[in-house]
Design a protein around this motif. Structure first.
Motif, mmCIF file in Angstrom:
data_model
loop_
_atom_site.group_PDB
_atom_site.id
_atom_site.type_symbol
_atom_site.label_atom_id
_atom_site.label_comp_id
_atom_site.label_asym_id
_atom_site.label_seq_id
_atom_site.Cartn_x
_atom_site.Cartn_y
_atom_site.Cartn_z
ATOM 1 N N PHE A 291 0.850 -1.182 0.000
ATOM 2 C CA PHE A 291 0.000 0.000 0.000
ATOM 3 C C PHE A 291 0.888 1.235 0.000
ATOM 4 O O PHE A 291 1.758 1.377 0.877
ATOM 5 N N TRP A 292 0.674 2.141 -0.947
ATOM 6 C CA TRP A 292 1.543 3.299 -1.069
ATOM 7 C C TRP A 292 0.780 4.482 -1.669
ATOM 8 O O TRP A 292 -0.374 4.356 -2.073
ATOM 9 N N ALA B 121 -11.038 -6.838 5.791
ATOM 10 C CA ALA B 121 -10.678 -6.411 7.144
ATOM 11 C C ALA B 121 -9.203 -6.660 7.458
ATOM 12 O O ALA B 121 -8.554 -5.841 8.108
ATOM 13 N N MET B 122 -8.668 -7.782 6.988
ATOM 14 C CA MET B 122 -7.284 -8.128 7.328
ATOM 15 C C MET B 122 -6.271 -7.220 6.640
ATOM 16 O O MET B 122 -5.107 -7.178 7.029
ATOM 17 N N PHE B 123 -6.710 -6.462 5.622
ATOM 18 C CA PHE B 123 -5.810 -5.573 4.911
ATOM 19 C C PHE B 123 -6.078 -4.100 5.208
ATOM 20 O O PHE B 123 -5.556 -3.231 4.509
ATOM 21 N N GLN B 124 -6.870 -3.835 6.216
ATOM 22 C CA GLN B 124 -7.149 -2.446 6.563
ATOM 23 C C GLN B 124 -6.055 -1.928 7.484
ATOM 24 O O GLN B 124 -5.876 -2.414 8.590
ATOM 25 N N SER B 125 -5.318 -0.953 6.984
ATOM 26 C CA SER B 125 -4.195 -0.393 7.724
ATOM 27 C C SER B 125 -4.268 1.124 7.683
ATOM 28 O O SER B 125 -4.600 1.712 6.653
ATOM 29 N N SER B 126 -3.937 1.746 8.805
ATOM 30 C CA SER B 126 -3.940 3.207 8.873
ATOM 31 C C SER B 126 -2.570 3.768 8.514
ATOM 32 O O SER B 126 -2.368 4.980 8.531
ATOM 33 N N THR C 156 3.041 -3.322 3.906
ATOM 34 C CA THR C 156 3.306 -4.426 2.978
ATOM 35 C C THR C 156 2.817 -5.743 3.571
ATOM 36 O O THR C 156 3.078 -6.038 4.743
ATOM 37 N N TYR C 157 2.103 -6.498 2.755
ATOM 38 C CA TYR C 157 1.641 -7.836 3.128
ATOM 39 C C TYR C 157 2.244 -8.847 2.146
ATOM 40 O O TYR C 157 2.333 -8.576 0.950
ATOM 41 N N ILE C 158 2.640 -9.989 2.679
ATOM 42 C CA ILE C 158 3.117 -11.082 1.825
ATOM 43 C C ILE C 158 2.193 -12.280 2.030
ATOM 44 O O ILE C 158 1.979 -12.722 3.159
ATOM 45 N N ILE C 159 1.656 -12.773 0.927
ATOM 46 C CA ILE C 159 0.805 -13.964 0.943
ATOM 47 C C ILE C 159 1.591 -15.101 0.313
ATOM 48 O O ILE C 159 2.152 -14.931 -0.782
ATOM 49 N N ASP C 160 1.670 -16.233 0.991
ATOM 50 C CA ASP C 160 2.457 -17.333 0.431
ATOM 51 C C ASP C 160 1.655 -18.102 -0.617
ATOM 52 O O ASP C 160 0.467 -17.841 -0.844
ATOM 53 N N ALA C 161 2.314 -19.045 -1.269
ATOM 54 C CA ALA C 161 1.697 -19.781 -2.378
ATOM 55 C C ALA C 161 0.516 -20.630 -1.932
ATOM 56 O O ALA C 161 -0.324 -21.001 -2.750
ATOM 57 N N GLU C 162 0.436 -20.920 -0.636
ATOM 58 C CA GLU C 162 -0.670 -21.724 -0.119
ATOM 59 C C GLU C 162 -1.828 -20.862 0.364
ATOM 60 O O GLU C 162 -2.809 -21.372 0.897
ATOM 61 N N GLY C 163 -1.702 -19.548 0.182
ATOM 62 C CA GLY C 163 -2.811 -18.670 0.538
ATOM 63 C C GLY C 163 -2.806 -18.195 1.972
ATOM 64 O O GLY C 163 -3.830 -17.729 2.468
ATOM 65 N N ASN C 164 -1.659 -18.304 2.645
ATOM 66 C CA ASN C 164 -1.556 -17.836 4.030
ATOM 67 C C ASN C 164 -0.950 -16.433 4.077
ATOM 68 O O ASN C 164 -0.048 -16.112 3.302
#
Length: 210
Positions: free
Chosen positions: A106-107, A168-173, A178-186
């Motif tokens: 997010f930028w 909700a899990m990506f709501q940041s103030s 930066t979020y990293i999601i692995d290949a298994e969806g975690n």
């Protein structure tokens, strides 16, 4: 004589203050203050002090007996319910990248720390863009500003604008985040604030998430 020296010194001081004020006003008026501050913050990034401890996160992921549940973010399944608008105006979905490691950042162009870390992200993208899906989500009011910035800097990064509400899990103030999601969806990694992502340790971390 002393009064003349004092007046001369005072005049010189006011000229300096006036020069600084004109420079500052010019930078803010042109929007260049963001890049100037970002450039200064890039020096801080070079120290590595702002980088997340990915080695500790990796150890927590691989150690089932680790009791530090705060680090085991990989137990949280990523929410792919996020619509995106790409550079060409097409509506996309985060779900399109399911099965790949996703670098979600997010930028905004008005955010100095975002500008500071962008060169490192660009270098990371050049090296790992074929294996990792980069989603640079701009929060500029005008997406054209983000596209112009990307072109002017010569980055050619995969930039997007949000086309739906954030899960909700990506709501940041905070920006950048930066979020990293692995290949298994975690959801494997969350970092609020700037970092130097063109770092060997971070690259190894990403490779281990495939």
């Amino acid at each position: 004589m002393d009064n003349k020296k004092k007046n001369k010194a005072m005049k010189k001081t006011w000229i300096q203050y006036g020069t600084f004020a004109v420079v500052a006003i010019t930078l803010y008026a042109t929007g260049l203050h963001t890049e100037v501050i970002g450039f200064a913050q890039r020096g801080l990034l070079a120290t590595g002090l702002m980088n997340p401890d990915v080695a500790e996160i990796a150890q927590a992921r691989n150690d089932e007996s680790n009791d530090n549940t705060a680090l085991i973010s990989n137990l949280d399944k990523a929410d792919y319910n996020l619509k995106l608008i790409d550079k060409d105006g097409k509506t996309r979905s985060l779900e399109e990248f399911k099965g790949k490691v996703i670098f979600l950042n997010f930028w905004a162009t008005w955010c100095p720390p975002c500008v500071a870390e962008m060169p490192s992200i660009d270098k990371l993208h050049e090296e790992m863009g074929d294996d990792v899906a980069f989603v640079m989500l701009s929060f500029d009011d005008d997406f054209e500003k983000a596209k112009a910035f990307d072109k002017r800097k010569g980055y050619d990064l995969p930039i997007y604008a949000p086309a739906s509400n954030l899960p909700a899990m990506f709501q940041s103030s905070a920006l950048p985040t930066t979020y990293i999601i692995d290949a298994e969806g975690n959801l494997a990694f969350t970092h609020k604030g700037m970092a130097d992502y063109n770092d060997p340790e971070f690259k190894e971390f990403l490779n281990n998430l495939k």
